[in-house]
Design an enzyme around this catalytic site. Sequence first.
Site, PDB file in Angstrom:
ATOM      1  N   LEU A 135       0.821  -1.221   0.000  1.00  0.00           N
ATOM      2  CA  LEU A 135       0.000   0.000   0.000  1.00  0.00           C
ATOM      3  C   LEU A 135       0.857   1.274   0.000  1.00  0.00           C
ATOM      4  CD1 LEU A 135      -2.725   1.421   0.284  1.00  0.00           C
ATOM      5  CD2 LEU A 135      -2.575   1.049   2.746  1.00  0.00           C
ATOM      6  N   GLU A 191       9.670  -4.965  -4.759  1.00  0.00           N
ATOM      7  CA  GLU A 191       8.747  -5.687  -3.866  1.00  0.00           C
ATOM      8  C   GLU A 191       9.054  -7.182  -3.955  1.00  0.00           C
ATOM      9  OE1 GLU A 191       6.208  -5.335  -1.512  1.00  0.00           O
ATOM     10  OE2 GLU A 191       6.401  -7.515  -1.597  1.00  0.00           O
ATOM     11  N   GLN A 232      -7.151  -3.900   0.147  1.00  0.00           N
ATOM     12  CA  GLN A 232      -5.873  -3.763  -0.561  1.00  0.00           C
ATOM     13  C   GLN A 232      -5.865  -4.584  -1.848  1.00  0.00           C
ATOM     14  OE1 GLN A 232      -3.533  -3.160   3.589  1.00  0.00           O
ATOM     15  NE2 GLN A 232      -2.204  -3.619   1.901  1.00  0.00           N
ATOM     16  N   TYR A 252     -17.493  -5.597  15.233  1.00  0.00           N
ATOM     17  CA  TYR A 252     -16.705  -6.116  16.362  1.00  0.00           C
ATOM     18  C   TYR A 252     -17.522  -7.199  17.058  1.00  0.00           C
ATOM     19  CZ  TYR A 252     -13.398  -2.282  15.965  1.00  0.00           C
ATOM     20  OH  TYR A 252     -12.441  -1.423  15.513  1.00  0.00           O
ATOM     21  N   ASP A 263       4.053   1.360   7.703  1.00  0.00           N
ATOM     22  CA  ASP A 263       4.238   0.496   8.869  1.00  0.00           C
ATOM     23  C   ASP A 263       5.699   0.372   9.310  1.00  0.00           C
ATOM     24  OD1 ASP A 263       1.516   0.061   8.844  1.00  0.00           O
ATOM     25  OD2 ASP A 263       1.647  -2.128   8.937  1.00  0.00           O
TER      26      ASP A 263
HETATM   27  C1  LIG Z   1      -6.589  -7.304   9.759  1.00  0.00           C
HETATM   28  C2  LIG Z   1      -6.105  -5.916   9.442  1.00  0.00           C
HETATM   29  C3  LIG Z   1      -7.035  -4.927   9.139  1.00  0.00           C
HETATM   30  C4  LIG Z   1      -6.590  -3.627   8.842  1.00  0.00           C
HETATM   31  N1  LIG Z   1      -7.516  -2.667   8.535  1.00  0.00           N
HETATM   32  C5  LIG Z   1      -7.113  -1.413   8.234  1.00  0.00           C
HETATM   33  C6  LIG Z   1      -8.048  -0.433   7.827  1.00  0.00           C
HETATM   34  O1  LIG Z   1      -9.255  -0.682   7.760  1.00  0.00           O
HETATM   35  N2  LIG Z   1      -7.582   0.819   7.498  1.00  0.00           N
HETATM   36  C7  LIG Z   1      -6.243   1.107   7.544  1.00  0.00           C
HETATM   37  O2  LIG Z   1      -5.870   2.241   7.219  1.00  0.00           O
HETATM   38  N3  LIG Z   1      -5.322   0.185   7.907  1.00  0.00           N
HETATM   39  C8  LIG Z   1      -5.716  -1.061   8.247  1.00  0.00           C
HETATM   40  N4  LIG Z   1      -4.787  -2.012   8.564  1.00  0.00           N
HETATM   41  C9  LIG Z   1      -3.362  -1.662   8.547  1.00  0.00           C
HETATM   42  C10 LIG Z   1      -2.781  -1.708   7.142  1.00  0.00           C
HETATM   43  O3  LIG Z   1      -3.013  -2.959   6.561  1.00  0.00           O
HETATM   44  C11 LIG Z   1      -1.284  -1.427   7.179  1.00  0.00           C
HETATM   45  O4  LIG Z   1      -1.033  -0.254   7.919  1.00  0.00           O
HETATM   46  C12 LIG Z   1      -0.748  -1.230   5.771  1.00  0.00           C
HETATM   47  O5  LIG Z   1      -0.955  -2.359   4.980  1.00  0.00           O
HETATM   48  C13 LIG Z   1       0.743  -0.923   5.810  1.00  0.00           C
HETATM   49  O6  LIG Z   1       1.212  -0.824   4.509  1.00  0.00           O
HETATM   50  P1  LIG Z   1       2.780  -0.782   4.238  1.00  0.00           P
HETATM   51  O7  LIG Z   1       2.905  -0.686   2.754  1.00  0.00           O
HETATM   52  O8  LIG Z   1       3.429   0.259   5.088  1.00  0.00           O
HETATM   53  O9  LIG Z   1       3.333  -2.153   4.797  1.00  0.00           O
HETATM   54  P2  LIG Z   1       3.081  -3.643   4.253  1.00  0.00           P
HETATM   55  O10 LIG Z   1       1.720  -3.768   3.707  1.00  0.00           O
HETATM   56  O11 LIG Z   1       3.523  -4.555   5.319  1.00  0.00           O
HETATM   57  O12 LIG Z   1       4.069  -3.735   3.030  1.00  0.00           O
HETATM   58  C14 LIG Z   1       5.444  -3.840   3.160  1.00  0.00           C
HETATM   59  C15 LIG Z   1       5.939  -4.523   1.905  1.00  0.00           C
HETATM   60  O13 LIG Z   1       7.359  -4.489   1.900  1.00  0.00           O
HETATM   61  C16 LIG Z   1       7.800  -5.700   1.304  1.00  0.00           C
HETATM   62  N5  LIG Z   1       9.186  -5.905   1.729  1.00  0.00           N
HETATM   63  C17 LIG Z   1       9.653  -6.026   2.982  1.00  0.00           C
HETATM   64  N6  LIG Z   1      10.989  -6.162   2.976  1.00  0.00           N
HETATM   65  C18 LIG Z   1      11.375  -6.127   1.668  1.00  0.00           C
HETATM   66  C19 LIG Z   1      12.634  -6.218   1.018  1.00  0.00           C
HETATM   67  N7  LIG Z   1      13.773  -6.368   1.696  1.00  0.00           N
HETATM   68  N8  LIG Z   1      12.674  -6.142  -0.333  1.00  0.00           N
HETATM   69  C20 LIG Z   1      11.525  -5.986  -1.051  1.00  0.00           C
HETATM   70  N9  LIG Z   1      10.295  -5.897  -0.476  1.00  0.00           N
HETATM   71  C21 LIG Z   1      10.237  -5.957   0.874  1.00  0.00           C
HETATM   72  C22 LIG Z   1       6.844  -6.758   1.833  1.00  0.00           C
HETATM   73  O14 LIG Z   1       6.832  -7.889   1.008  1.00  0.00           O
HETATM   74  C23 LIG Z   1       5.527  -6.001   1.837  1.00  0.00           C
HETATM   75  O15 LIG Z   1       4.764  -6.218   0.665  1.00  0.00           O
HETATM   76  C24 LIG Z   1      -5.201  -3.325   8.875  1.00  0.00           C
HETATM   77  C25 LIG Z   1      -4.280  -4.326   9.179  1.00  0.00           C
HETATM   78  C26 LIG Z   1      -4.717  -5.610   9.466  1.00  0.00           C
HETATM   79  C27 LIG Z   1      -3.704  -6.666   9.802  1.00  0.00           C
END
Ligand SMILES: Cc1cc2nc3c(=O)[nH]c(=O)nc-3n(C[C@H](O)[C@H](O)[C@H](O)COP(=O)(O)OP(=O)(O)OC[C@H]3O[C@@H](n4cnc5c(N)ncnc54)[C@H](O)[C@@H]3O)c2cc1C
Length: 509
Positions: free
Chosen positions: A14, A34, A114, A217, A306
């Site tokens: 995301l 990725e 997502q 919930y 994150d």
């Molecule tokens: C059940 C659940 C429900 C949720 N509901 C909500 C909601 O309703 N609204 C909301 O805003 N948020 C929600 N969230 C939170 C949200 O999903 C996360 O905050 C968001 O996905 C974070 O995105 P990100 O891209 O920062 O991290 P991630 O989605 O963790 O992506 C990180 C990416 O980095 C890649 N990566 C890691 N290391 C490497 C590397 N060395 N080389 C290449 N690639 C790498 C991984 O493969 C991964 O795809 C929810 C979370 C959960 C678990």
Amino acid sequence: MDREVPVLVVGGSLVGLSTAVFLADNGIKPVVVERHPGPAIHPRAALFFQRTVELWRSVGLEDEILEASALEFEQNGAVMSVESLAGKEVEWFFRTVNEGVEDLSPSPRLFVTQIGLEPILRRQAEELGADVRYSWETVAVEQDGDGVTATVKHRDSGEEETIRAPYLVAADGAHSPIRDRLGIPLHGHGTFSNSITIYFRANVKPLIGDRNLSVIYVFAPRLQGFFRFSLAGDAGFLVVNKAIGPDGELSADLWGDTGDAKCVEFVREALGDPEIEVDVENVQRWNASAEWAERFLDGRIFLAGDSGHVMPPTGGYGGNVGVQDAHNLAWKLAYVLRGDAGPELLDSYEPERLPIAEEIVEQAYARYVLRLAPELGKEGLHAMADDAAIDLGYRYRSSAVVSTNGDDGLFADPREPSAEPGVRAPHVPLKSGSTIDLVGRRFVLLTGNPEWQRAADEAGIEAHVIEAPGFAEVYGPGAVLVRPDGHVGWRSDGEPEDLGAVLDRLLAR
Ligand SMILES: Cc1cc2nc3c(=O)[nH]c(=O)nc-3n(C[C@H](O)[C@H](O)[C@H](O)COP(=O)(O)OP(=O)(O)OC[C@H]3O[C@@H](n4cnc5c(N)ncnc54)[C@H](O)[C@@H]3O)c2cc1C
């Protein structure tokens, strides 16, 4: 060196894809690396707040994302709690998710998973020239005074390449390997549940009835968590944060038995129907944590999403905060890379985003404790802020905002809008559209006083002289200079003055 690029984004979920869209929309074509073979295969984030939708609107994606949302969800559903889906309703947090916020923005809150969202972000990023490379993992990162060198490896072929970039965005998730390598510590409340998400198929339509429910919930006697269901009511997922363990006590460690039989039992318990046919498709393990990184910036490496902050899903903030990190960072990187701003502009990323992220982690934690886990204790819990203020009211304080009032708190009330320095330039409806549609790509001067037009022309700044009802009450009698991210950088309630000097200051030139 195999390749030189303006920005390397590590992580293409995301936040990595959002960073790529916002950079590419600013004319900077990043490489995104990725390690997964493609976009998300699990729904995860789904609730997106108005500010995030405004950001998509600013890059022309709002309509498409609304269409994707309509394919997945009933629009404007409720967030509520039950003892079980078939059983007693406990509390309605929102009767409709946009209740009471319709006038605050031209954009609605919406639900899109997502799975629905990432392909749209990917396509837009690629169309604008970003290179999104799936199945590539970043295995080493080094930085020096001029840039960052990363070694990336193809996960199937083992082929390796080096990529050199002046800047790197670590959007590599909660367990960020880059954050670890940089030795940036986390602060906060740690991990408080080894939770699971059970993806299942079952005919839940009769249990939902005519209720339009987005997030449900569950406080069943033997289980706590939440549901989301497919539009057709034939599938969904159940997050389980706590359940009765073998010792008969409620336990927050669900990683012991995640076999099909146990998961079917959990789903039936939460649905309140011991007979219903349930087909478990997949089980994901994840930690419910509330933590933020001590720093969002290390030399030429920025943490976004994150990697910089993790929070429990209560509130639905995690992904929203991440998209907003990406947006804050992208225009600054673009201005610096184009030579339109001094590199010090990038120093404003951390003071603007870190305090907001930290407080939103506290807000998600407070909701988790109060809604799901009172045993974690209320001591030190932050008072719950209004969701609209968290979403639309956050204030920036940094060298990239000229502000005279320093300690107004992190969140302004968007129901009493004022275009004060640091806040999102508020929505005022125009004959067609909104003030939100006038800003969001470059510096823009908004004023009700035509005399400011000349000052803007002299400084080469786009200006809009606005006569709409209510504008002057919100934007004042003078002029408001809005940054490319839609936040107010400077405001004058006085006579026209030298805007070039203001711009030089905001851009660290
Ligand atoms: C059940 C659940 C429900 C949720 N509901 C909500 C909601 O309703 N609204 C909301 O805003 N948020 C929600 N969230 C939170 C949200 O999903 C996360 O905050 C968001 O996905 C974070 O995105 P990100 O891209 O920062 O991290 P991630 O989605 O963790 O992506 C990180 C990416 O980095 C890649 N990566 C890691 N290391 C490497 C590397 N060395 N080389 C290449 N690639 C790498 C991984 O493969 C991964 O795809 C929810 C979370 C959960 C678990």
